[in-house]
Design an enzyme around this catalytic site. Structure first.
Site, PDB file in Angstrom:
ATOM      1  N   SER A 144      -0.198  -4.692  10.690  1.00 11.86           N
ATOM      2  CA  SER A 144       1.098  -4.089  10.381  1.00 11.86           C
ATOM      3  C   SER A 144       0.851  -2.652   9.959  1.00 11.86           C
ATOM      4  O   SER A 144      -0.101  -2.372   9.221  1.00 11.86           O
ATOM      5  CB  SER A 144       1.803  -4.845   9.251  1.00 11.86           C
ATOM      6  OG  SER A 144       2.131  -6.152   9.671  1.00 11.86           O
TER       7      SER A 144
ATOM      8  N   SER B  12      -1.629   0.706   6.560  1.00  8.72           N
ATOM      9  CA  SER B  12      -1.729  -0.444   7.469  1.00  8.72           C
ATOM     10  C   SER B  12      -2.550  -1.552   6.834  1.00  8.72           C
ATOM     11  O   SER B  12      -3.281  -1.341   5.867  1.00  8.72           O
ATOM     12  CB  SER B  12      -2.336  -0.029   8.807  1.00  8.72           C
ATOM     13  OG  SER B  12      -3.627   0.473   8.611  1.00  8.72           O
ATOM     14  N   ASP B  13      -2.412  -2.721   7.426  1.00  6.16           N
ATOM     15  CA  ASP B  13      -3.211  -3.864   6.997  1.00  6.16           C
ATOM     16  C   ASP B  13      -3.487  -4.739   8.213  1.00  6.16           C
ATOM     17  O   ASP B  13      -2.610  -4.948   9.045  1.00  6.16           O
ATOM     18  CB  ASP B  13      -2.489  -4.675   5.921  1.00  6.16           C
ATOM     19  CG  ASP B  13      -3.427  -5.693   5.300  1.00  6.16           C
ATOM     20  OD1 ASP B  13      -4.295  -5.283   4.496  1.00  6.16           O
ATOM     21  OD2 ASP B  13      -3.333  -6.885   5.643  1.00  6.16           O
ATOM     22  N   THR B  14      -4.718  -5.217   8.293  1.00  2.62           N
ATOM     23  CA  THR B  14      -5.136  -6.084   9.401  1.00  2.62           C
ATOM     24  C   THR B  14      -5.730  -7.361   8.831  1.00  2.62           C
ATOM     25  O   THR B  14      -6.472  -7.318   7.850  1.00  2.62           O
ATOM     26  CB  THR B  14      -6.192  -5.373  10.278  1.00  2.62           C
ATOM     27  OG1 THR B  14      -5.624  -4.181  10.814  1.00  2.62           O
ATOM     28  CG2 THR B  14      -6.657  -6.258  11.430  1.00  2.62           C
TER      29      THR B  14
ATOM     30  N   LYS C 177       0.836  -1.209   0.000  1.00  2.16           N
ATOM     31  CA  LYS C 177       0.000   0.000   0.000  1.00  2.16           C
ATOM     32  C   LYS C 177       0.868   1.255   0.000  1.00  2.16           C
ATOM     33  O   LYS C 177       0.560   2.233  -0.683  1.00  2.16           O
ATOM     34  CB  LYS C 177      -0.935  -0.006   1.210  1.00  2.16           C
ATOM     35  CG  LYS C 177      -2.002  -1.082   1.143  1.00  2.16           C
ATOM     36  CD  LYS C 177      -2.792  -1.162   2.446  1.00  2.16           C
ATOM     37  CE  LYS C 177      -3.807  -2.292   2.412  1.00  2.16           C
ATOM     38  NZ  LYS C 177      -4.579  -2.392   3.658  1.00  2.16           N
TER      39      LYS C 177
END
Length: 195
Positions: free
Chosen positions: A113, A76-78, A59
């Site tokens: 993250s 971010s990524d979840t 991203k």
């Protein structure tokens, strides 16, 4: 406390998530939202934390060449990790239903993250929270999906919503991480790093 530190730095949050935007607002950060569409595809060889690290960096890489010297990008990524399987955002209603059935009566990990990118460097932090659901009936899952439509959420649920209130029996780690951003770690990172 961070407002003064960042008075000469423009913080860019690359997230359409209302929850992440609200967290940034509540951290008293001045920020701008900038979005770029990317296809969130990762190599199938990646596991757990490797997936969220990869996607958060992916991203951020969409902004390569776009950042000015005084800009700090945050992406971010979840995802939800259950028994060696990544549960991201559901494809549709049936996928969401199946995910919640899998999560029923199980402990899973919520992994986030967060990537910080400037013109000259990229760094990443992450967090893992263990969450346990009690037994969820099909009727409760249907009620939740019909009334809350959590189709934009990893694992098809929001801990702060009805299903979390009635179904989660234990949480070990950061609550805000499960909502979508480990605010404690983000705050400390911003406080202790120079940009």
């Amino acid at each position: 406390m961070l407002r003064k530190k960042f008075e000469n730095t423009k913080i860019i949050l690359a997230s359409g998530s209302p929850r992440r935007q609200e967290f940034f607002k509540n951290l008293d950060l001045d920020f701008e939202v900038r979005l770029k569409e990317i296809e969130e595809i990762f190599p199938k060889t990646l596991q757990s934390l490797e997936i969220t690290d990869y996607l958060a960096k992916l991203k951020a890489s969409a902004f390569d060449g776009d950042l000015l010297q005084n800009e700090l990008l945050v992406t971010s990524d979840t995802l939800v990790w259950l028994q060696n399987e990544a549960l991201g955002k559901p494809k549709d209603y049936d996928d969401a239903f199946a995910m919640l059935q899998k999560l029923s009566n199980q402990t899973h990990e919520v992994i986030t993250s967060v990537c910080f990118k400037t013109k000259n460097k990229t760094e990443i932090i992450n967090d893992i929270t263990q969450v346990t659901f009690g037994k969820l009936s099909d009727e409760a899952i249907k009620y939740y999906l019909d009334n809350y439509k959590p189709f934009d959420k990893a694992g098809s649920y929001g801990i702060q919503e009805w299903i979390g209130l009635i179904g989660i029996t234990n949480i070990h780690g950061s609550y805000t991480n499960v909502v979508g951003l480990p605010t404690e770690k983000v705050y400390l990172y911003l406080l202790n790093h120079t940009f």
